[in-house]
Design an enzyme around this catalytic site. Structure first.
Site, PDB file in Angstrom:
ATOM      1  N   ARG A  25      12.315  30.788  36.970  1.00  0.00           N
ATOM      2  CA  ARG A  25      11.367  31.473  36.091  1.00  0.00           C
ATOM      3  C   ARG A  25      11.959  31.742  34.713  1.00  0.00           C
ATOM      4  O   ARG A  25      11.286  31.558  33.696  1.00  0.00           O
ATOM      5  CB  ARG A  25      10.896  32.777  36.760  1.00  0.00           C
ATOM      6  CG  ARG A  25       9.965  32.551  37.952  1.00  0.00           C
ATOM      7  CD  ARG A  25       9.894  33.756  38.884  1.00  0.00           C
ATOM      8  NE  ARG A  25       8.839  33.624  39.891  1.00  0.00           N
ATOM      9  CZ  ARG A  25       8.961  32.894  40.997  1.00  0.00           C
ATOM     10  NH1 ARG A  25      10.096  32.236  41.233  1.00  0.00           N
ATOM     11  NH2 ARG A  25       7.958  32.823  41.857  1.00  0.00           N
ATOM     12  N   SER A 187       2.910  36.409  50.167  1.00  0.00           N
ATOM     13  CA  SER A 187       3.983  36.157  49.184  1.00  0.00           C
ATOM     14  C   SER A 187       3.646  36.739  47.815  1.00  0.00           C
ATOM     15  O   SER A 187       4.010  36.181  46.783  1.00  0.00           O
ATOM     16  CB  SER A 187       4.271  34.650  49.074  1.00  0.00           C
ATOM     17  OG  SER A 187       4.811  34.150  50.263  1.00  0.00           O
ATOM     18  N   ASP A 301      11.066  32.395  53.530  1.00  0.00           N
ATOM     19  CA  ASP A 301      12.392  31.774  53.443  1.00  0.00           C
ATOM     20  C   ASP A 301      13.398  32.413  54.399  1.00  0.00           C
ATOM     21  O   ASP A 301      14.456  31.829  54.677  1.00  0.00           O
ATOM     22  CB  ASP A 301      12.929  31.848  52.016  1.00  0.00           C
ATOM     23  CG  ASP A 301      12.285  30.817  51.100  1.00  0.00           C
ATOM     24  OD1 ASP A 301      11.644  29.884  51.621  1.00  0.00           O
ATOM     25  OD2 ASP A 301      12.404  30.946  49.870  1.00  0.00           O
ATOM     26  N   LYS A 328       7.973  23.080  54.762  1.00  0.00           N
ATOM     27  CA  LYS A 328       9.089  23.250  53.834  1.00  0.00           C
ATOM     28  C   LYS A 328       9.873  21.933  53.765  1.00  0.00           C
ATOM     29  O   LYS A 328       9.338  20.868  54.019  1.00  0.00           O
ATOM     30  CB  LYS A 328       9.966  24.421  54.277  1.00  0.00           C
ATOM     31  CG  LYS A 328       9.261  25.776  54.246  1.00  0.00           C
ATOM     32  CD  LYS A 328       9.003  26.235  52.822  1.00  0.00           C
ATOM     33  CE  LYS A 328       8.472  27.652  52.764  1.00  0.00           C
ATOM     34  NZ  LYS A 328       8.305  28.134  51.364  1.00  0.00           N
TER      35      LYS A 328
END
Length: 420
Positions: A25, A187, A301, A328
């Site tokens: 990010r 999420s 995760d 994934k």
């Protein structure tokens, strides 16, 4: 690469590497800002290198100085190549597609491993609804035109990466946009990380309600210096190791972090782990652990390492809302079932729930497979460190995707690892 791991009594302290989520990010925001930003505490995993390479193609000048990046942002949207390689990084691909659409060029996104098998229908539907070209096959994803401002509707239970990709892009369009997220909004923490980073770089987005984001147009990114915080998803491997095996200090993180994977701390406490806050981290003690029910919706995760935690906890553990593990880098549910059964673990699943019972004498007599998945390799490494017999993991090089120095860090705390 093969990694042979011997059961070990670890000790000391481990400094957790920087957050991959925050690094993606920060690099993107700095690259979109006209001017110079300095991003510190960066680890150059394959995923981060893919994002850096892509932003360079967009015109950002990115200079590496050890763990520090000096980024001079792009001046206008033009890609110097008609192909953007995203390696195996789902974040890179899904963040890039909307951003690179602003180039008004024919561009093809390519990748490695299972990347192009991972679903992108959210973007396909958005592009087609706006009358824009979007084509996907096993060789790549091709787009030609820019997204338009307006109202967007996205399912909240697919991947937050699609939402973040739009949040990077829509503020740069000529008019305002509204993003409707259909519940359940899973999420959410990853979306909040994106909003936090946007704000730091001078871009403002706000919630109108719990499922609606208001995105003013005609904004511009402003340069900003930023230090990447430690990664709770990587902390999880060492925190679980400590709770099962022997005391450790895990440092280099921010207690007030908004990372969704910070949930590992509360999950471990639910299992009975003794955890004490220390400066810049936690002291985690070897503990008597018991099985729990875990909701993985906001921290997918953590799935592989929680399977390992469960095999060392008394009774049964049930991991719910795990369906996204199947899409994934590997089918992580199937991978962990296959590998943990080699230890004698009673583990089974349905589409979105995993059931695991304690394994009282974990001995692995077969070679383990890393399934070309960094989190599988690291989780199996912890399983072997805590087991009763040495074992070997094939395909251990997969750690380079997110944590290239993982085995070095294990040996730093006196874990026994031999790589060949």
């Amino acid at each position: 690469m093969q990694a042979t791991i011997t059961p070990s009594k670890v000790s000391g302290a481990i400094c957790i590497p920087p957050s991959k989520s925050m690094a993606h990010r920060a690099i993107i925001c700095a690259s979109l800002a006209k001017g110079r930003s300095i991003i510190e505490h960066v680890e150059y995993s394959k995923d981060i290198l893919a994002t850096m390479d892509g932003m360079r193609k967009l015109g950002a000048i990115i200079t590496q100085e050890h763990d520090r990046l000096i980024i001079d942002g792009i001046q206008d949207f033009h890609c110097e190549s008609d192909e953007v390689f995203c390696n195996e990084s789902g974040s890179t691909l899904r963040f890039f597609i909307p951003i690179f659409s602003l180039c008004h060029q024919t561009l093809t996104f390519t990748g490695a491993g299972r990347l192009l098998q991972r679903p992108q229908k959210v973007y396909e539907d958005i592009f087609h609804e706006q009358g824009l070209y979007f084509s996907q096959n096993d060789k790549g994803i091709t787009i030609k035109e820019s997204l338009k401002p307006g109202e967007y509707h996205i399912k909240g239970d697919i991947s937050s990466q699609f939402i973040s990709g739009l949040l990077f892009t829509l503020p740069l369009l000529s008019k305002d946009s509204i993003l409707h997220i259909e519940p359940p909004f899973e999420s959410r923490s990853y979306v909040d990380l994106t909003l936090e980073m946007l704000e730091l770089f001078g871009v403002h987005v706000s919630y109108k309600d719990d499922h609606t984001l208001w995105i003013p147009g005609n904004q511009s990114y402003q340069p900003h210096d930023y230090r990447i915080e430690g990664d709770f998803s990587q902390l999880a491997f060492f925190a679980v190791l400590a709770a099962i095996s022997s005391d450790l200090d895990v440092t280099g993180i921010r207690h007030s972090s908004a990372q969704g994977d910070k949930a590992i701390i509360s999950i471990l406490k639910d299992f009975g782990a003794k955890i004490e806050e220390i400066e810049d981290g936690y002291h985690i003690s070897k503990s008597s652990l018991h099985g729990c029910v875990i909701d993985l919706a906001n921290c997918p995760d953590l799935g592989p390492i929680l399977c390992v935690l469960a095999m060392y906890a008394q009774g049964e553990t049930i991991i719910q809302n795990a369906q996204r593990l199947r899409i994934k880098e590997s089918d992580r549910i199937a991978a962990m079932e296959e590998e943990l059964r080699k230890f004698g673990v009673d583990i089974h699943s349905n589409e979105d729930t995993i059931f695991i019972k304690e394994c009282t004498h974990p001995i692995c007599k077969e070679t383990l497979s890393g399934h070309n998945d960094h989190r599988i390799v690291m989780a199996l490494s912890v399983a072997l460190l805590c087991s009763e017999q040495s074992g070997t993991i094939e395909g251990a090089q997969a750690i380079s995707k997110s944590y290239p120095t993982f085995f070095e860090d294990v040996t730093h705390i006196h874990g026994k690892v031999e790589c060949a």
